[in-house]
Design a protein around this motif. Structure first.
Motif, short mmCIF file in Angstrom:
data_model
loop_
_atom_site.label_atom_id
_atom_site.label_comp_id
_atom_site.label_asym_id
_atom_site.label_seq_id
_atom_site.Cartn_x
_atom_site.Cartn_y
_atom_site.Cartn_z
N GLY A 1 0.80 -1.21 0.00
CA GLY A 1 0.00 0.00 0.00
C GLY A 1 0.84 1.26 0.00
N TRP A 2 0.16 2.35 -0.24
CA TRP A 2 0.76 3.69 -0.18
C TRP A 2 0.01 4.51 0.87
CZ3 TRP A 2 5.19 5.16 -2.41
CH2 TRP A 2 5.67 4.43 -3.50
N PHE A 3 0.78 5.20 1.67
CA PHE A 3 0.25 6.10 2.68
C PHE A 3 0.86 7.48 2.46
CE2 PHE A 3 -1.84 3.28 5.77
CZ PHE A 3 -1.44 2.05 5.28
N ARG A 4 0.24 8.47 3.08
CA ARG A 4 0.82 9.81 3.04
C ARG A 4 0.56 10.50 4.37
NH1 ARG A 4 -3.17 12.69 -1.42
NH2 ARG A 4 -5.06 12.81 -0.13
N GLN A 5 1.45 11.42 4.70
CA GLN A 5 1.31 12.17 5.93
C GLN A 5 1.78 13.60 5.71
OE1 GLN A 5 3.16 10.44 9.42
NE2 GLN A 5 1.77 11.56 10.77
N ALA A 6 0.87 14.52 5.90
CA ALA A 6 1.18 15.94 5.80
C ALA A 6 1.52 16.46 7.19
CB ALA A 6 0.00 16.70 5.22
N PRO A 7 2.29 17.54 7.29
CA PRO A 7 2.65 18.09 8.60
C PRO A 7 1.42 18.40 9.43
CG PRO A 7 3.98 19.11 6.88
CD PRO A 7 2.94 18.28 6.19
N GLU B 1 -2.67 13.25 10.52
CA GLU B 1 -2.47 11.82 10.71
C GLU B 1 -2.08 11.16 9.38
OE1 GLU B 1 -5.64 11.07 14.37
OE2 GLU B 1 -5.86 10.01 12.46
N ARG B 2 -1.40 10.02 9.50
CA ARG B 2 -1.06 9.25 8.31
C ARG B 2 -2.32 8.72 7.66
NH1 ARG B 2 4.21 5.51 8.34
NH2 ARG B 2 4.93 7.55 9.04
N GLU B 3 -2.42 8.89 6.36
CA GLU B 3 -3.61 8.50 5.61
C GLU B 3 -3.25 7.43 4.59
OE1 GLU B 3 -4.91 11.54 2.93
OE2 GLU B 3 -6.81 10.53 2.42
N GLY B 4 -4.01 6.34 4.59
CA GLY B 4 -3.82 5.32 3.58
C GLY B 4 -4.53 5.72 2.31
N VAL B 5 -3.83 5.73 1.19
CA VAL B 5 -4.44 6.19 -0.05
C VAL B 5 -4.75 5.07 -1.03
CG1 VAL B 5 -3.44 8.48 0.13
CG2 VAL B 5 -2.21 6.74 -1.11
N ALA B 6 -3.98 4.00 -1.02
CA ALA B 6 -4.23 2.92 -1.98
C ALA B 6 -3.57 1.64 -1.49
CB ALA B 6 -3.69 3.28 -3.36
N ALA B 7 -4.13 0.51 -1.91
CA ALA B 7 -3.56 -0.79 -1.58
C ALA B 7 -3.79 -1.74 -2.74
CB ALA B 7 -4.18 -1.35 -0.30
N ILE B 8 -2.92 -2.76 -2.79
CA ILE B 8 -3.03 -3.74 -3.86
C ILE B 8 -2.67 -5.11 -3.32
CG2 ILE B 8 -0.66 -3.32 -4.65
CD1 ILE B 8 -1.67 -3.82 -7.52
N TYR B 9 -3.42 -6.12 -3.74
CA TYR B 9 -3.10 -7.50 -3.44
C TYR B 9 -3.06 -8.23 -4.77
CZ TYR B 9 -3.58 -12.33 -1.91
OH TYR B 9 -3.41 -13.67 -1.71
N PRO B 10 -1.89 -8.34 -5.35
CA PRO B 10 -1.78 -8.96 -6.68
C PRO B 10 -2.27 -10.41 -6.70
CG PRO B 10 0.22 -7.79 -6.14
CD PRO B 10 -0.61 -7.83 -4.89
#
Length: 132
Positions: free
Chosen positions: A35-41, A44-53
């Motif tokens: 998955g991909w997460f992001r965190q702005a100053p 909170e850390r936010e999960g933006v996308a995930a993949i299970y191939p």
């Protein structure tokens, strides 16, 4: 131990595109969920996308649906996040993450969203800055 190294961050103008990469190594099975997460100053850390191939499934947070695409190149052991239509609110440090129980994790993600607690392995992050 799964090692994750992100790259591809940078600075773009509103409406621009970036492709983030995450090189993965050190794992011996294919039942990973990534998955991909992001965190702005100050946020909170936010999960933006995930993949299970293994199951051919993906999940996107509403905030990025239709603009971001998560995909994987198994031959290169690399995860990608293609980001189009970038907005200033997409500015954040972006992190790649992985977890061992891919099928179980994706079931949880489909029900609850991309939660950081589901993932056991993390990269060091790459900065994305979008200016207007």
């Amino acid at each position: 131990q799964v090692n994750l190294v992100e790259s591809g961050g940078g600075s773009v103008l509103t409406g621009g595109s970036l492709r983030l990469s995450c090189a993965a190594s050190g794992y011996t099975h294919t039942n990973l969920c990534m998955g991909w997460f992001r965190q702005a100053p100050g946020k909170e850390r936010e999960g933006v996308a995930a993949i299970y191939p293994g199951g051919g499934s993906t999940y996107y947070a509403d905030s990025v649906k239709g603009r971001f695409t998560i995909f994987q190149d198994n031959a290169k052991n690399t995860l990608y996040l293609q980001m189009n239509g970038l907005k200033p609110e997409d500015t954040a440090m972006y992190y790649c993450a992985a977890g061992d129980d891919g099928s179980g994790m994706m079931n949880a993600i489909q029900a609850l969203g991309v939660l950081a607690g589901l993932f056991g392995y993390w990269g060091q992050g790459t900065q994305v800055t979008v200016s207007s």
